[in-house]
Design an enzyme around this catalytic site. Sequence first.
Site, PDB file in Angstrom:
ATOM      1  N   LYS A  13      59.419  43.191  50.784  1.00 54.18           N
ATOM      2  CA  LYS A  13      59.638  44.414  49.941  1.00 54.18           C
ATOM      3  C   LYS A  13      58.238  45.357  49.891  1.00 54.18           C
ATOM      4  O   LYS A  13      58.256  46.333  50.140  1.00 54.18           O
ATOM      5  CB  LYS A  13      60.193  43.989  48.428  1.00 54.18           C
ATOM      6  CG  LYS A  13      61.419  42.988  48.493  1.00 54.18           C
ATOM      7  CD  LYS A  13      61.626  43.094  46.974  1.00 54.18           C
ATOM      8  CE  LYS A  13      60.497  42.098  46.214  1.00 54.18           C
ATOM      9  NZ  LYS A  13      60.499  40.558  46.764  1.00 54.18           N
ATOM     10  N   ARG A  88      65.081  44.079  38.375  1.00 53.22           N
ATOM     11  CA  ARG A  88      65.513  42.577  38.792  1.00 53.22           C
ATOM     12  C   ARG A  88      66.381  41.814  37.769  1.00 53.22           C
ATOM     13  O   ARG A  88      66.675  40.646  38.044  1.00 53.22           O
ATOM     14  CB  ARG A  88      63.993  41.789  38.522  1.00 53.22           C
ATOM     15  CG  ARG A  88      63.310  41.850  39.829  1.00 53.22           C
ATOM     16  CD  ARG A  88      62.041  40.649  39.651  1.00 53.22           C
ATOM     17  NE  ARG A  88      60.912  41.425  40.419  1.00 53.22           N
ATOM     18  CZ  ARG A  88      60.275  40.711  41.299  1.00 53.22           C
ATOM     19  NH1 ARG A  88      60.493  39.524  41.503  1.00 53.22           N
ATOM     20  NH2 ARG A  88      59.157  41.583  41.725  1.00 53.22           N
ATOM     21  N   ARG A 127      49.956  33.207  52.520  1.00 50.25           N
ATOM     22  CA  ARG A 127      49.240  34.674  51.710  1.00 50.25           C
ATOM     23  C   ARG A 127      48.446  33.958  50.605  1.00 50.25           C
ATOM     24  O   ARG A 127      47.134  34.466  50.774  1.00 50.25           O
ATOM     25  CB  ARG A 127      50.355  35.141  51.217  1.00 50.25           C
ATOM     26  CG  ARG A 127      49.669  36.591  50.642  1.00 50.25           C
ATOM     27  CD  ARG A 127      50.817  37.506  50.025  1.00 50.25           C
ATOM     28  NE  ARG A 127      51.588  36.765  48.997  1.00 50.25           N
ATOM     29  CZ  ARG A 127      52.701  37.480  48.510  1.00 50.25           C
ATOM     30  NH1 ARG A 127      53.040  38.603  48.640  1.00 50.25           N
ATOM     31  NH2 ARG A 127      53.278  36.677  47.563  1.00 50.25           N
ATOM     32  N   ARG A 129      48.724  34.112  47.140  1.00 46.77           N
ATOM     33  CA  ARG A 129      48.320  34.836  45.704  1.00 46.77           C
ATOM     34  C   ARG A 129      48.384  33.822  44.711  1.00 46.77           C
ATOM     35  O   ARG A 129      49.108  32.611  44.899  1.00 46.77           O
ATOM     36  CB  ARG A 129      49.640  35.759  45.801  1.00 46.77           C
ATOM     37  CG  ARG A 129      49.275  36.976  44.889  1.00 46.77           C
ATOM     38  CD  ARG A 129      50.332  38.011  45.050  1.00 46.77           C
ATOM     39  NE  ARG A 129      51.637  37.811  44.566  1.00 46.77           N
ATOM     40  CZ  ARG A 129      52.761  38.365  44.722  1.00 46.77           C
ATOM     41  NH1 ARG A 129      52.665  39.411  45.414  1.00 46.77           N
ATOM     42  NH2 ARG A 129      53.908  38.041  44.274  1.00 46.77           N
ATOM     43  N   ARG A 140      60.387  31.005  41.176  1.00 48.25           N
ATOM     44  CA  ARG A 140      60.549  32.494  41.330  1.00 48.25           C
ATOM     45  C   ARG A 140      61.995  32.522  42.430  1.00 48.25           C
ATOM     46  O   ARG A 140      62.870  33.299  41.946  1.00 48.25           O
ATOM     47  CB  ARG A 140      59.525  33.165  42.283  1.00 48.25           C
ATOM     48  CG  ARG A 140      58.088  33.349  41.690  1.00 48.25           C
ATOM     49  CD  ARG A 140      57.047  33.062  42.674  1.00 48.25           C
ATOM     50  NE  ARG A 140      56.968  34.592  43.437  1.00 48.25           N
ATOM     51  CZ  ARG A 140      56.159  34.532  44.418  1.00 48.25           C
ATOM     52  NH1 ARG A 140      55.406  33.718  44.624  1.00 48.25           N
ATOM     53  NH2 ARG A 140      56.198  35.843  45.383  1.00 48.25           N
TER      54      ARG A 140
HETATM   55  P1  AP5 Z   1      55.721  40.856  51.183  1.00 49.32           P
HETATM   56  O1  AP5 Z   1      55.827  42.437  51.948  1.00 49.32           O
HETATM   57  O2  AP5 Z   1      54.594  40.894  50.173  1.00 49.32           O
HETATM   58  O3  AP5 Z   1      56.995  40.320  50.457  1.00 49.32           O
HETATM   59  P2  AP5 Z   1      57.713  40.867  48.972  1.00 49.32           P
HETATM   60  O4  AP5 Z   1      59.201  40.768  49.064  1.00 49.32           O
HETATM   61  O5  AP5 Z   1      56.934  42.007  48.498  1.00 49.32           O
HETATM   62  O6  AP5 Z   1      57.263  39.406  48.405  1.00 49.32           O
HETATM   63  P3  AP5 Z   1      56.369  39.225  47.009  1.00 49.32           P
HETATM   64  O7  AP5 Z   1      55.763  37.986  46.927  1.00 49.32           O
HETATM   65  O8  AP5 Z   1      55.379  40.308  46.669  1.00 49.32           O
HETATM   66  O9  AP5 Z   1      57.627  39.327  45.982  1.00 49.32           O
HETATM   67  P4  AP5 Z   1      57.814  39.057  44.691  1.00 49.32           P
HETATM   68  O10 AP5 Z   1      59.171  39.498  44.497  1.00 49.32           O
HETATM   69  O11 AP5 Z   1      58.068  37.426  44.254  1.00 49.32           O
HETATM   70  O12 AP5 Z   1      56.473  39.550  44.029  1.00 49.32           O
HETATM   71  P5  AP5 Z   1      56.418  40.756  42.901  1.00 49.32           P
HETATM   72  O13 AP5 Z   1      54.713  41.164  43.145  1.00 49.32           O
HETATM   73  O14 AP5 Z   1      57.367  41.693  43.080  1.00 49.32           O
HETATM   74  O15 AP5 Z   1      55.659  40.031  52.278  1.00 49.32           O
HETATM   75  C1  AP5 Z   1      55.119  38.622  51.925  1.00 49.32           C
HETATM   76  C2  AP5 Z   1      54.169  37.781  53.157  1.00 49.32           C
HETATM   77  O16 AP5 Z   1      55.021  37.965  54.317  1.00 49.32           O
HETATM   78  C3  AP5 Z   1      52.935  38.620  53.210  1.00 49.32           C
HETATM   79  O17 AP5 Z   1      52.121  37.838  53.600  1.00 49.32           O
HETATM   80  C4  AP5 Z   1      53.537  39.748  54.525  1.00 49.32           C
HETATM   81  O18 AP5 Z   1      52.461  39.890  55.308  1.00 49.32           O
HETATM   82  C5  AP5 Z   1      54.364  38.735  55.073  1.00 49.32           C
HETATM   83  N1  AP5 Z   1      55.436  39.424  55.886  1.00 49.32           N
HETATM   84  C6  AP5 Z   1      56.142  40.575  55.595  1.00 49.32           C
HETATM   85  N2  AP5 Z   1      56.935  40.704  56.432  1.00 49.32           N
HETATM   86  C7  AP5 Z   1      56.938  40.109  57.487  1.00 49.32           C
HETATM   87  C8  AP5 Z   1      57.760  39.838  58.707  1.00 49.32           C
HETATM   88  N3  AP5 Z   1      58.539  40.581  59.150  1.00 49.32           N
HETATM   89  N4  AP5 Z   1      57.386  38.723  59.536  1.00 49.32           N
HETATM   90  C9  AP5 Z   1      56.324  38.007  59.273  1.00 49.32           C
HETATM   91  N5  AP5 Z   1      55.619  37.967  58.156  1.00 49.32           N
HETATM   92  C10 AP5 Z   1      55.926  39.004  57.110  1.00 49.32           C
HETATM   93  O19 AP5 Z   1      56.369  40.058  41.337  1.00 49.32           O
HETATM   94  C11 AP5 Z   1      55.357  39.271  41.062  1.00 49.32           C
HETATM   95  C12 AP5 Z   1      55.879  38.580  39.617  1.00 49.32           C
HETATM   96  O20 AP5 Z   1      55.809  39.675  38.835  1.00 49.32           O
HETATM   97  C13 AP5 Z   1      57.293  38.220  39.454  1.00 49.32           C
HETATM   98  O21 AP5 Z   1      57.549  36.835  40.046  1.00 49.32           O
HETATM   99  C14 AP5 Z   1      57.563  38.522  38.019  1.00 49.32           C
HETATM  100  O22 AP5 Z   1      56.908  37.410  37.255  1.00 49.32           O
HETATM  101  C15 AP5 Z   1      56.875  39.708  37.998  1.00 49.32           C
HETATM  102  N6  AP5 Z   1      57.755  40.770  37.837  1.00 49.32           N
HETATM  103  C16 AP5 Z   1      57.380  41.946  38.820  1.00 49.32           C
HETATM  104  N7  AP5 Z   1      58.505  42.591  38.903  1.00 49.32           N
HETATM  105  C17 AP5 Z   1      59.167  42.505  37.715  1.00 49.32           C
HETATM  106  C18 AP5 Z   1      60.464  43.051  37.112  1.00 49.32           C
HETATM  107  N8  AP5 Z   1      60.982  43.940  37.427  1.00 49.32           N
HETATM  108  N9  AP5 Z   1      60.813  42.244  36.071  1.00 49.32           N
HETATM  109  C19 AP5 Z   1      60.369  41.152  35.633  1.00 49.32           C
HETATM  110  N10 AP5 Z   1      59.218  40.523  36.003  1.00 49.32           N
HETATM  111  C20 AP5 Z   1      58.530  41.326  37.129  1.00 49.32           C
HETATM  112 MG    MG Z   2      55.657  42.387  47.021  1.00 50.87          MG
END
Ligand code: AP5
Ligand code: MG
Length: 187
Positions: A13, A88, A127, A129, A140
């Site tokens: 994403k 979400r 990665r 994090r 998650r």
């Molecule tokens: P990346 O592009 O970072 O993927 P992503 O889908 O953004 O993954 P996230 O880990 O950020 O998702 P998430 O939803 O768990 O986290 P968020 O920060 O939103 O890619 C991932 C990795 O793969 C990277 O290293 C990238 O380089 C690599 N990659 C990408 N594309 C690739 C490809 N095609 N081939 C190979 N490698 C590739 O949320 C974090 C936390 O915040 C949540 O758990 C929750 O606690 C909270 N939160 C955030 N939003 C909300 C909400 N709306 N409501 C409630 N809690 C929330």
């Molecule tokens: Mg992300």
Amino acid sequence: MRIVFLGPPGAGKGTQSQRLGQYLEVPHISTGEALREASRNGTELGKKAAKFYEVGKLVPNEFVVEIVAERLLQPDCRSGCLFDGFPRTVPQAEALDRLLAEQGDKVNVVLQLQIDNEELINRLASRGRVDDEVETIKERLQQYAAWTNPVVDFYQQRGVLCQIPGLGTPDEVFARIKTVVDATPTK
Ligand code: AP5
Ligand code: MG
């Protein structure tokens, strides 16, 4: 153009919404990034949010709805924006509808990035994090199944859901997204 990116952790994403934001010249709003930034800055909201996201749980709806509501009022969001990781939960999706309706706007398309668990665990493990420990990734994923799958249904019923295979290089995935977005009416 208002575009929502849905997909489990590691689906791409962040990677793809950044690219699409550059292509469309609109900002991308990542609630995950906003929460981590608030935590780095030591704000009350950031401190409270970290207790949830560090263990892989969703933060309470009101935290993220407030972040998005404020962000949408900024002038750079007027002509469009992308949502990465929001909404979400169904209450968040309903809140987004209300916020956009206040501006005479709506969600144009929802891109659901699809990827299998093995691939996403590999991506996240390399990665590193704070929430990328294997046990936290599992939590998650459970949160996604419990709270976000109903959001997929919510948008499917509206006829705005589009499924995008998330496997392949970032360029390949982006090409699929671009095809969909170029064909999406903006009104
Ligand atoms: P990346 O592009 O970072 O993927 P992503 O889908 O953004 O993954 P996230 O880990 O950020 O998702 P998430 O939803 O768990 O986290 P968020 O920060 O939103 O890619 C991932 C990795 O793969 C990277 O290293 C990238 O380089 C690599 N990659 C990408 N594309 C690739 C490809 N095609 N081939 C190979 N490698 C590739 O949320 C974090 C936390 O915040 C949540 O758990 C929750 O606690 C909270 N939160 C955030 N939003 C909300 C909400 N709306 N409501 C409630 N809690 C929330
Ligand atoms: Mg992300």
